[in-house]
Scaffold this motif. Structure first.
Motif, short mmCIF file in Angstrom:
data_model
loop_
_atom_site.label_atom_id
_atom_site.label_comp_id
_atom_site.label_asym_id
_atom_site.label_seq_id
_atom_site.Cartn_x
_atom_site.Cartn_y
_atom_site.Cartn_z
N UNK A 86 -1.76 -17.88 63.22
CA UNK A 86 -1.08 -18.68 62.19
C UNK A 86 0.20 -19.33 62.70
N UNK A 87 0.39 -19.41 63.96
CA UNK A 87 1.56 -19.97 64.65
C UNK A 87 2.77 -19.03 64.53
N UNK A 88 3.66 -19.08 65.51
CA UNK A 88 4.86 -18.24 65.42
C UNK A 88 5.70 -18.55 64.18
N UNK A 89 5.81 -19.81 63.82
CA UNK A 89 6.56 -20.18 62.61
C UNK A 89 5.96 -19.55 61.37
N UNK A 90 4.64 -19.60 61.26
CA UNK A 90 3.96 -18.99 60.12
C UNK A 90 4.18 -17.49 60.07
N UNK A 91 4.17 -16.86 61.23
CA UNK A 91 4.41 -15.42 61.30
C UNK A 91 5.80 -15.08 60.78
N UNK A 92 6.80 -15.87 61.16
CA UNK A 92 8.15 -15.60 60.68
C UNK A 92 8.33 -15.97 59.22
N UNK A 93 7.53 -16.90 58.70
CA UNK A 93 7.55 -17.14 57.25
C UNK A 93 7.08 -15.88 56.52
N UNK A 94 6.02 -15.25 57.03
CA UNK A 94 5.52 -14.01 56.43
C UNK A 94 6.59 -12.92 56.52
N UNK A 95 7.24 -12.79 57.68
CA UNK A 95 8.31 -11.80 57.82
C UNK A 95 9.44 -12.08 56.84
#
Length: 141
Positions: A86-95
């Motif tokens: 889900x891309x690194x950006x998407x991962x940090x959105x989840x975080x």
């Protein structure tokens, strides 16, 4: 912490590998670590050292520490699997969303114990009393 994670997600998603993006990434990561260290990070350690009765405190704190380390390991190990999907950006959105939910959880379920004796705190958790709503006075213990 939530804001830093959100800014990091935006930076990774929108600014990319440019100088501005990398600078914003570094600032966001450092901010996240700093705010974690003075915010939600110590909650597990403080909570487990206060909520259990004195005679069970050592035995009961151990599972809290194990749970903390397991969750931390789960986040660290899952990052490399989730990030490409889900891309690194998407991962940090989840975080960032998880961080926001942790704020809500702590606000609702973790009572303020500042200035209270261990006996008062034990009573608080034993009876489910809400200090902020005035259900019990500090002198009642």
């Amino acid at each position: 912490m939530t804001t830093c994670l959100f800014v990091l997600a935006l930076s990774l998603s929108l600014l990319g590998d440019g100088k501005a993006g990398i600078t914003m990434d570094i600032i966001s990561v450092c901010g996240n670590v700093a705010f974690f260290s003075v915010g939600i990070g110590p909650v597990c350690w403080v909570l487990t050292s206060e909520i259990f009765p004195l005679k069970y405190r050592a035995q009961a704190s151990a599972p809290g520490a194990v749970g903390n380390r397991l969750c931390s390991g789960l986040v660290a190990m899952s990052f490399l699997s989730v990030s490409p999907a889900i891309t690194p950006g998407g991962t940090f959105f989840i975080f960032s969303v998880i961080s926001a939910l942790s704020i809500v959880f702590v606000y609702i379920y973790v009572p303020e114990t500042k200035g209270k004796s261990l006996e008062q705190i034990e009573l608080l958790f034993e009876k489910g009393v809400d200090w902020q709503r005035g259900e019990i006075e500090l002198g009642d213990v």
